[in-house]
Every structure is written in C-alpha cells, then in structure tokens.
Design an enzyme around this catalytic site. Structure first.
Site: not given
Ligand code: GLU
Length: 432
Positions: A106, A146
């Site tokens: 992340k 996100d």
């Molecule tokens: N940010 C989104 C999540 O928390 C998607 C992450 C992604 O697509 O890699 O799942």
C-alpha cells in the site's frame, strides 16, 4: 469517548488471534505480522504560486510470497506509516482470499487532494513515481487508486514511470482510465464486488433481496457502485448514504423518506471527492441528517464504505435489531470491540478483505490485459469478477461453518493458509 484507533495495531490484533487458532510457528507469525519492506520519502512540489511545498509519501510492501505486490495509493490528510502498514497487510489477505496470484502492499501521501489545483496534483503524482519508481514495477509492485486518488492520477503515474523506464509500461499501475490502458469494469468493480458478496450472504440467510433495505456509509467510488448494484442488480432499496461535506466540514447522512434512494441521481450531483450537493438533494426531496444517522437506520444490511474504525464501541450500540448483515466495503471499518458486539448479536459479517476484493481482482485482470496487450469486453470482466467473488465467498463460508468460527476469522484462515503455503513452497520456511 471513542478511543482513537491505530489501524496497524488492529490489523496485528486480528492476525495474532488467528495465528493462535492456526497454531502458526512463532517465527512464521513474526514474518507475517509485519511488512517485509517500508519506504518513506519527501516529495517537494512546486505550487501554483511558485512556492515549494514538501509532502510525505509512503510505500509499504507487506508480503510477496504469492506474486508481485499489489495495493492502492491513498491521498488523505491523516495518512501515517501505521495506516499504510495496516492497509498493506490487509492487501496480502485480500489477494489471497480472492485467490489472485499477488502479494500485498500500500502507498500514500499525507495530503487533502481537494486543496490542490489539477496541475499541483499532477506534479505530486509524478513526484511520487520519481521517488518510488525503483521499488515498483509490473513484476515487483503494482499500485492502484484508493481513497483520494482516481484513474486520471493513475494515468499520470503510468506516464511518468514509462518515461523513466524508457518504454510504455501500462502494467506498472492499474485503475487507469479506459483508453489510457485501463480495463473496462474497473471503476465499478469494488462496489459491484461488494454486492456479489451481499447476494451470496442473502442466499445463505434465505432472505429475498427484493425485500431488503440497506444503509450505506460514504459516497465515494465503492459506495456509489455498491448502491447502484444493490438497486439495479438485486432490486433492493437504499435507505440512505452518507458523505463528507467539505464546505460544512462535517459528515451528513442523506436519506430518502421512502427508503428509495436513486443512486444514479445522487451520483450526478456528487463531486470527484464524494461530496453530494446537499441543496440539490434537498430540492429533490431528500432529508439531511447527521453523519452518524446511517448506522441507526432500521434496515436489513449496513455497508460501511468510508474509512477505518467507523463501526466502533460507541456507534455499534446504535445498530438496529433488524440488521442481519454488515458488508464491509471499506478497509478496516470495524474495531475489535465492535466485532465482539456483532458476534454476540449474531450479525452476519462479510469481512473487508473479502467484501471489497472486487477492486483488486479487476486490477489483476487489468494488469493481465496490459501485459498481453489484449483487452476484454466489460461483460467478460464482470462475469470473471462475479465468479471470483462468489468462489471467495463460498470458501470463507465453508470454513466458517466447518470450524464454527466468526467469518472474519475464517477469511483470515483461508488467506493465511494460502500465503503460508506459498512461503513453504518457495523454501522460506524451515522444514525439520
Ligand atoms: N485500493 C483498492 C483496495 O484497497 C484496490 C487495490 C488495487 O486495485 O490494487 O483494494
């Protein structure tokens, strides 16, 4: 007073509990209860008035045993290393429970994106890549949108990386705009994924979706498409949604007097940061209540789809006896104290990293399409998503029933089991 939550401590607490149930070797638990690598960088950005502002950016890589790392980038004013650590850990479990061959990471920047001009935002996005390009890549770590980030920002980031790599590299980042390397179906994927799991939970509880009503917290990307999916696919009713109002600096619940929210109408009066135009909503007959009102609604399903810690020791007390399902569209919305109350009251919980795995699943499809340079139709994407989400739900439900454990624990058991298996197969673990 509600205790301030530390998302990382919460994620570690959830993990420790299941590590004990699984009798994990202490050194294996140690490897999994912390991220493998963490990066923090200064990102100086030239602002519109020619001054330089210094932002702080993060990338945390939790575990890559099952494949390249994957996880979004948040732009949020209260971002800290600990929130990113928690979110990176949850990404590992999310990819594992959805059974996609990726690890968890992340990233983020501590900033309120609504305070930036478009060109400041673009420079900050490009600046993030300039600092982290050497630790990401299509086969290393693939970011995505996100909270506070969107497809256009992913487009800029992909462009910046491609310049540095000296080749067009769409697979370095997902959630890009369609026509700029993005996948059809990615925008609606997380919200629709939430609804596929709700559909399965209703089936399991033998409830008729057309007779159910939902209250939703938030009106960002996830909440918008969860509301649309609930009304258009399941033919259920939405009583209310909530949103953060930047002008009023507080959250509002926007309710419909007949529990008949029209999510497409509300979407048409919502800005890019998820703030609904309150005056237009009132004109159309909606009622504005305080930010917490969504959780006390007399509904069958609650979908918290905003930020961490929203269902906590205080707010959990307000949940109506009628509520049968909580579907966690957000990451980490429920605190451990609230979990205990939900267990006691026999509320069926669809845990976050299962419930909201639709986004990363279509991100995975996007990177597959990018890497083979061949694109699928929206129907193909959504039907594969439906299959994956249904399968993931069923494997968690099966373990819940077999081991007689809370659904969150069962989801952890499925996910941790898969990650540990990959670590074992790669020779990371000591075999006596
Ligand atoms: N940010 C989104 C999540 O928390 C998607 C992450 C992604 O697509 O890699 O799942």
């Amino acid at each position: 007073m509600t205790k301030p939550i530390n998302a990382f401590k919460m994620a570690q607490g959830q993990f420790d509990h299941v590590a004990e149930l699984l009798d994990l070797e202490p050194y294996v638990a140690k490897m999994l209860r912390e991220p493998q690598r963490e990066y923090k960088c200064q990102i100086p950005v030239r602002m519109h008035d020619n001054t330089i502002q210094v932002f702080y950016g993060y990338r945390v890589q939790h575990n890559d045993a099952r494949g390249p790392l994957k996880g979004g980038i948040r732009f949020h004013p209260s971002e800290t290393l600990d929130t990113i650590r928690a979110l990176s850990m949850w990404m590992t479990w999310k990819c594992a429970v959805a059974d996609i061959p990726l690890g968890g990471s992340k990233g983020g920047v501590a900033v309120d994106p609504a305070t930036l001009t478009e060109s400041e935002k673009e420079r900050l996005c490009r600046g993030w890549i300039d600092k982290f390009w050497n630790v990401i890549g299509p086969h290393q770590d693939v970011p995505a949108p996100d909270v506070g980030t969107n497809p256009q920002m992913m487009g800029w980031m992909m462009d910046e990386y491609s310049k540095i790599a000296r080749e067009y590299t769409p697979g370095v980042i997902t959630g890009k705009p369609v026509g700029g390397g993005g996948s059809l179906g990615r925008t609606e994927a997380t919200g629709f994924g939430v609804i596929y799991t709700v559909r399965e939970a209703l089936k399991h509880l033998k409830m008729d979706p057309e007779k159910t009503t939902v209250a939703i917290q938030g009106f960002g990307n996830v909440a918008q498409y969860a509301a649309i999916g609930f009304v258009e696919q399941l033919k259920g009713k939405v009583a209310c949604v909530s949103c953060w109002d930047r002008k009023d600096k507080q959250a509002h619940t926007i309710s419909h007097p007949q529990n008949n929210v029209d999510p497409r109408f509300l979407q048409s009066i919502t800005d890019q940061y998820g703030t609904i135009d309150k005056d237009k909503a009132i004109q159309a007959g909606y009622i504005i209540e305080d930010g917490d009102a969504w959780i006390s609604k007399d509904v069958d399903i609650l979908i918290p789809a905003a930020l961490e810690g929203q269902v906590n020791d205080q707010t959990v007390q307000k949940i109506s006896d009628r509520v049968k399902i909580i579907a966690e569209g957000a990451n980490g919305p429920t605190t451990p104290e609230a979990d205990e109350v939900l267990k006691r009251n026999n509320i069926f919980l669809i845990p976050d990293f299962l419930c909201n795995a639709g986004g990363v699943t279509v991100s995975y499809f996007e990177s597959v399409q990018n890497n083979m340079n061949y694109y699928w139709t929206r129907d193909e994407v959504l039907s594969r998503l439906n299959q994956k989400m249904t399968q993931a739900f069923k494997s968690v439900l099966q373990l819940t029933e077999q081991e007689k454990v809370y659904t969150r624990d069962a989801a952890y058991m499925v996910a941790i089991g898969r990650v540990v298996k990959a670590m074992e197969l790669r020779g990371w673990l000591y075999i006596p």
